[in-house]
Motif scaffolding. Structure first.
Motif, PDB file in Angstrom:
ATOM      1  N   ASP A   1       6.741  17.185   4.207  1.00  0.00           N
ATOM      2  CA  ASP A   1       6.753  18.515   4.824  1.00  0.00           C
ATOM      3  C   ASP A   1       5.551  19.374   4.436  1.00  0.00           C
ATOM      4  O   ASP A   1       5.469  20.540   4.810  1.00  0.00           O
ATOM      5  N   TYR A   2       4.625  18.795   3.661  1.00  0.00           N
ATOM      6  CA  TYR A   2       3.453  19.563   3.227  1.00  0.00           C
ATOM      7  C   TYR A   2       2.428  19.664   4.362  1.00  0.00           C
ATOM      8  O   TYR A   2       2.395  18.834   5.270  1.00  0.00           O
ATOM      9  N   GLN A   3       1.572  20.680   4.288  1.00  0.00           N
ATOM     10  CA  GLN A   3       0.420  20.754   5.167  1.00  0.00           C
ATOM     11  C   GLN A   3      -0.551  19.644   4.750  1.00  0.00           C
ATOM     12  O   GLN A   3      -0.600  19.242   3.586  1.00  0.00           O
ATOM     13  N   PRO A   4      -1.332  19.116   5.694  1.00  0.00           N
ATOM     14  CA  PRO A   4      -2.223  17.982   5.383  1.00  0.00           C
ATOM     15  C   PRO A   4      -3.117  18.218   4.156  1.00  0.00           C
ATOM     16  O   PRO A   4      -3.280  17.320   3.322  1.00  0.00           O
ATOM     17  N   ASP A   5      -3.712  19.414   4.034  1.00  0.00           N
ATOM     18  CA  ASP A   5      -4.596  19.664   2.901  1.00  0.00           C
ATOM     19  C   ASP A   5      -3.831  19.723   1.589  1.00  0.00           C
ATOM     20  O   ASP A   5      -4.315  19.285   0.537  1.00  0.00           O
ATOM     21  N   GLU A   6      -2.589  20.256   1.629  1.00  0.00           N
ATOM     22  CA  GLU A   6      -1.757  20.308   0.432  1.00  0.00           C
ATOM     23  C   GLU A   6      -1.329  18.911   0.007  1.00  0.00           C
ATOM     24  O   GLU A   6      -1.311  18.578  -1.189  1.00  0.00           O
ATOM     25  N   ALA A   7      -0.964  18.079   1.000  1.00  0.00           N
ATOM     26  CA  ALA A   7      -0.556  16.706   0.703  1.00  0.00           C
ATOM     27  C   ALA A   7      -1.732  15.923   0.111  1.00  0.00           C
ATOM     28  O   ALA A   7      -1.566  15.140  -0.832  1.00  0.00           O
ATOM     29  N   GLU A   8      -2.937  16.159   0.641  1.00  0.00           N
ATOM     30  CA  GLU A   8      -4.140  15.481   0.155  1.00  0.00           C
ATOM     31  C   GLU A   8      -4.382  15.818  -1.314  1.00  0.00           C
ATOM     32  O   GLU A   8      -4.691  14.946  -2.123  1.00  0.00           O
ATOM     33  N   LEU A   9      -4.223  17.087  -1.664  1.00  0.00           N
ATOM     34  CA  LEU A   9      -4.424  17.520  -3.046  1.00  0.00           C
ATOM     35  C   LEU A   9      -3.365  16.929  -3.966  1.00  0.00           C
ATOM     36  O   LEU A   9      -3.665  16.477  -5.072  1.00  0.00           O
ATOM     37  N   PHE A  10      -2.110  16.908  -3.487  1.00  0.00           N
ATOM     38  CA  PHE A  10      -1.004  16.406  -4.286  1.00  0.00           C
ATOM     39  C   PHE A  10      -1.166  14.919  -4.594  1.00  0.00           C
ATOM     40  O   PHE A  10      -0.814  14.457  -5.687  1.00  0.00           O
ATOM     41  N   LEU A  11      -1.732  14.167  -3.640  1.00  0.00           N
ATOM     42  CA  LEU A  11      -1.846  12.712  -3.790  1.00  0.00           C
ATOM     43  C   LEU A  11      -3.211  12.271  -4.328  1.00  0.00           C
ATOM     44  O   LEU A  11      -3.476  11.069  -4.434  1.00  0.00           O
ATOM     45  N   ALA A  12      -4.063  13.211  -4.702  1.00  0.00           N
ATOM     46  CA  ALA A  12      -5.428  12.882  -5.123  1.00  0.00           C
ATOM     47  C   ALA A  12      -5.457  11.932  -6.308  1.00  0.00           C
ATOM     48  O   ALA A  12      -6.211  10.945  -6.321  1.00  0.00           O
ATOM     49  N   MET A  13      -4.641  12.199  -7.340  1.00  0.00           N
ATOM     50  CA  MET A  13      -4.655  11.363  -8.533  1.00  0.00           C
ATOM     51  C   MET A  13      -4.016   9.994  -8.267  1.00  0.00           C
ATOM     52  O   MET A  13      -4.357   9.009  -8.931  1.00  0.00           O
ATOM     53  N   ASP A  14      -3.084   9.924  -7.299  1.00  0.00           N
ATOM     54  CA  ASP A  14      -2.517   8.638  -6.886  1.00  0.00           C
ATOM     55  C   ASP A  14      -3.620   7.743  -6.317  1.00  0.00           C
ATOM     56  O   ASP A  14      -3.716   6.552  -6.638  1.00  0.00           O
ATOM     57  N   LYS A  15      -4.466   8.352  -5.485  1.00  0.00           N
ATOM     58  CA  LYS A  15      -5.539   7.584  -4.856  1.00  0.00           C
ATOM     59  C   LYS A  15      -6.533   7.080  -5.894  1.00  0.00           C
ATOM     60  O   LYS A  15      -7.009   5.949  -5.819  1.00  0.00           O
ATOM     61  N   ILE A  16      -6.832   7.926  -6.873  1.00  0.00           N
ATOM     62  CA  ILE A  16      -7.749   7.504  -7.939  1.00  0.00           C
ATOM     63  C   ILE A  16      -7.162   6.333  -8.711  1.00  0.00           C
ATOM     64  O   ILE A  16      -7.858   5.373  -9.055  1.00  0.00           O
ATOM     65  N   ALA A  17      -5.860   6.410  -8.990  1.00  0.00           N
ATOM     66  CA  ALA A  17      -5.200   5.327  -9.728  1.00  0.00           C
ATOM     67  C   ALA A  17      -5.243   4.020  -8.944  1.00  0.00           C
ATOM     68  O   ALA A  17      -5.485   2.952  -9.520  1.00  0.00           O
ATOM     69  N   PHE A  18      -5.016   4.087  -7.642  1.00  0.00           N
ATOM     70  CA  PHE A  18      -5.066   2.881  -6.819  1.00  0.00           C
ATOM     71  C   PHE A  18      -6.497   2.336  -6.730  1.00  0.00           C
ATOM     72  O   PHE A  18      -6.710   1.126  -6.769  1.00  0.00           O
ATOM     73  N   GLU A  19      -7.474   3.222  -6.643  1.00  0.00           N
ATOM     74  CA  GLU A  19      -8.863   2.794  -6.469  1.00  0.00           C
ATOM     75  C   GLU A  19      -9.500   2.334  -7.782  1.00  0.00           C
ATOM     76  O   GLU A  19     -10.217   1.335  -7.818  1.00  0.00           O
ATOM     77  N   GLN A  20      -9.240   3.064  -8.877  1.00  0.00           N
ATOM     78  CA  GLN A  20      -9.917   2.793 -10.137  1.00  0.00           C
ATOM     79  C   GLN A  20      -9.030   2.129 -11.191  1.00  0.00           C
ATOM     80  O   GLN A  20      -9.511   1.722 -12.240  1.00  0.00           O
ATOM     81  N   GLY A  21      -7.744   2.050 -10.904  1.00  0.00           N
ATOM     82  CA  GLY A  21      -6.833   1.390 -11.838  1.00  0.00           C
ATOM     83  C   GLY A  21      -6.104   2.321 -12.776  1.00  0.00           C
ATOM     84  O   GLY A  21      -5.086   1.936 -13.371  1.00  0.00           O
ATOM     85  N   TYR A  22      -6.612   3.553 -12.912  1.00  0.00           N
ATOM     86  CA  TYR A  22      -5.972   4.487 -13.861  1.00  0.00           C
ATOM     87  C   TYR A  22      -6.402   5.909 -13.538  1.00  0.00           C
ATOM     88  O   TYR A  22      -7.536   6.157 -13.125  1.00  0.00           O
TER      89      TYR A  22
END
Length: 372
Positions: free
Chosen positions: A70-91
């Protein structure tokens, strides 16, 4: 006999089924908020602590959801930023202040680690630790320290002007009427001058102490021996002291280390029981640190005072017997600590010796940053 049995270490063997059950037991009962997300950022597993963040009526929308539908796209992007880093860099690791679904505002230290399951799919394991109280305490201490530094800065500045005026007034009276004053009055005037000099030194030292945390960390290359001789020439004016110092080209924060050396050399001269003596300054580099030692052949310091001497306004003799602000060693300690080093008193049978440790390589930056 088996080494483990000899050491009294009990072996713990569990089957593959028991291992999975044991892992679930650990996951479920850890006090931190634990969760697992798939590559679509959907939560596929969460422990009771994590689920307890959500009101009972919406907990069914946690497992199998990203929770940001239910988040706005920019809010969801910010919320998931560290998830993406973990998937891309491992941690990934961060300290973040967030509003829980139950409207509580908490500060979390969240670590996320990528892993691959038996089926070949990639997931991230997230562990969030509530550090709200710790961060609030750190912030209070930081504010308290800032307030104290600001007070010291303002007090030293605001008091300098009237003190200078008093000094000039006393000098004028002394110059104009010295021949007419009785011996007792002249003696009192000398005492006033002494107190003014002590107060001036105290204010200057307080100003130096308050500015330590504002000093830059840039290093420069210079001759350590030249710096020591320069500081020594500034303070050893009317006494006969022999100085020895080894030669070494160093890369250090020159202005900061100059203050430390000046205070240690001044202490060696000021607290010596004679008007002459020997001071030895050495420096060596090893294991990422410079080790600087300042040694004199004075009366020494009792080891029981090894901690007290680095406290503010502490002197081992009454100030009427020994001039000084009592801040010099506190300044040295604060400066050394500011640059991730330290200063200690070395226990020895004769004389006094201080050891300063100072990083010769850049200190490691904090592993995470705050994200609001």
């Amino acid at each position: 006999m088996d080494k483990k049995k000899q050491s009294g270490i009990a072996e713990f063997n569990i089957s593959a089924y028991d291992q999975a059950e044991f892992n679930d037991l650990l996951f479920e009962n850890m006090p931190d908020y634990a969760f697992v997300k798939d590559e679509s950022f959907k939560i596929v597993k969460a422990n009771s602590a994590f689920l307890s963040m959500y009101p009972v009526n919406i907990r069914h929308k946690v497992i199998g959801f990203t929770t940001v539908e239910d988040y706005q796209p920019d809010e969801a992007e910010l919320f998931l930023a560290m998830d993406k880093i973990a998937f891309e860099q491992g941690y990934s690791e961060t300290v973040e202040t967030i509003t829980f679904p139950d409207h509580r505002i908490r500060t979390l230290l969240t670590r996320k680690k990528r892993f691959e399951a038996i089926d070949g799919r990639t997931y991230i394991l997230g562990i969030a630790t509530d550090v709200t109280e710790r961060e609030e305490l750190i912030e209070k201490l930081r504010k308290s320290n800032d307030d104290l530094d600001q007070f010291a800065y303002m007090a030293s500045h605001d008091l300098k002007a009237p003190l200078t005026a008093i000094s000039k007034l006393v000098s004028w009276i002394d110059e104009d009427y010295r021949d007419e004053l009785p011996a007792g009055a002249i003696e009192n005037f000398e005492l006033i001058k002494s107190r003014i000099n002590r107060m001036t030194q105290l204010l200057n030292d307080m100003l130096t102490y308050s500015r330590v945390n504002q000093t830059p960390h840039e290093k420069e290359e210079f001759s350590f021996k030249d710096l020591v001789l320069e500081q020594f020439d500034m303070i050893c004016i009317d006494k006969e002291f022999d100085l020895s110092c080894c030669e070494l080209t160093v890369s250090l924060q020159k202005d900061a280390i100059a203050i430390v050396l000046r205070n240690l050399l001044a202490n060696a001269i000021k607290h010596h029981h004679l008007d002459h003596g020997n001071i030895d300054v050495t420096i060596e580099e090893q294991k990422g640190f410079y080790f600087i030692k300042v040694t004199d052949d004075g009366p020494g310091i009792d080891p029981q005072y090894s901690s007290k001497i680095f406290e503010m306004f502490q002197t081992l003799k009454p100030r009427d017997q020994q001039e000084g602000s009592g801040i010099g060693l506190a300044i040295c300690k604060k400066i050394a600590n500011h640059y991730a080093g330290d200063i200690t008193l070395i226990d020895q049978p004769n004389g006094t010796s201080f050891l300063v440790t100072w990083p010769s390589v850049p200190t490691q930056q904090p592993p995470f940053k705050r994200i609001k």
